[in-house]
Design an enzyme around this catalytic site. Sequence first.
Site, PDB file in Angstrom:
ATOM      1  N   CYS A  77       0.828  -1.204   0.000  1.00  0.00           N
ATOM      2  CA  CYS A  77       0.000   0.000   0.000  1.00  0.00           C
ATOM      3  C   CYS A  77       0.863   1.254   0.000  1.00  0.00           C
ATOM      4  O   CYS A  77       0.587   2.213  -0.739  1.00  0.00           O
ATOM      5  CB  CYS A  77      -0.937  -0.014   1.207  1.00  0.00           C
ATOM      6  SG  CYS A  77      -0.109  -0.173   2.815  1.00  0.00           S
ATOM      7  N   HIS A  81       1.830   5.520   9.614  1.00  0.00           N
ATOM      8  CA  HIS A  81       1.008   4.374   9.199  1.00  0.00           C
ATOM      9  C   HIS A  81       0.143   3.881  10.349  1.00  0.00           C
ATOM     10  O   HIS A  81       0.614   3.706  11.483  1.00  0.00           O
ATOM     11  CB  HIS A  81       1.920   3.234   8.726  1.00  0.00           C
ATOM     12  CG  HIS A  81       1.272   2.259   7.809  1.00  0.00           C
ATOM     13  ND1 HIS A  81       0.266   1.419   8.202  1.00  0.00           N
ATOM     14  CD2 HIS A  81       1.481   1.999   6.499  1.00  0.00           C
ATOM     15  CE1 HIS A  81      -0.118   0.673   7.178  1.00  0.00           C
ATOM     16  NE2 HIS A  81       0.604   1.008   6.125  1.00  0.00           N
TER      17      HIS A  81
END
Length: 328
Positions: free
Chosen positions: A150, A177
Amino acid sequence: MAKIAINGLGRIGRSILRLLTTTEAGEGFEIVALNDIARPELCAYLLKHDSVFGLFPKAVSHDDSGLTIDGTRYPLTDNPDLSQIDLSGVDLVLECTGKSNSREFATRGLRAGASRVLISGPCPTADQTVVLGANDEMLGDQQVISCASCTTNALAPLARAIDTAFGLVSAHMTTIHCYTGSQPTVDAPRGDLVRSRAAALSMVPTTTSAGRLTDLVLPDLAGRIFATSVRVPTASVSAIDMSFQAQSAVSEKQINKMLAALPAPIFGTTTEPLVSSDLRGRPESIVMALPETHVTKSATMARVFGWYDNEWGFSNRMIDLARRMTSM
């Protein structure tokens, strides 16, 4: 109509299934097989009740060998070895278990009879790693493709765009994140010491594969981007904070004009003062926050900031790449 199978109904597998069965993303695809080691009751429950994306918008039920979504039944098996399932006639396996770190595992879908495999994560033995918006031209007739990660799907297209526009001399990227299933909810042993700490209670400085994968995807930029990560106690949506040195003087206006012109669905932009939860469910690989762009007095050092829904955006790119692979 491309026939596809999904192996692994974890966060990404379920997000892809949700997209394919509730949005226009499912047009042109026929889901002919699902496989997950969890029992059908649990697969149906976790699809219906999602702590991040909310209640599934269609009716979901199950039997011993299938999931039924809005009246359509999808065969569901629970074999830990995909190669033991008959996938004859399947055009593409979406390999979403997160375990494809060997050639033997990556090619199980092929041995089951499928034509090609697309892996939802890094795979060192894949025939090719492809990130849409970064190295699309590398997609050919390879049988096993990795969609990278991602964060790489957010970073690599951005790095390529900056290099094309201004010349990227060097860069430092930190991904802020959200926590993931690789971290424990309470302190518990993990290979990485700091990742053994409770995910929802601390900010955790750690590593990311995005730097290595961006080097792989964009070999012309290999060694120019240092990437690191801080895991933070939120359940969804992440961000990229990148400082870079350009070959010549740039301005904030020039950078934002370039960013605003980049194509959807890889890129998006916002001028609003948003927080991470505002980006939940966005389909882009990265959404650039234009007010966060800054250029230092030297005019060659700049900072850009972008949001990405690390589950939903990545799942959209998996489907986009699947469409490309099944239409070649």
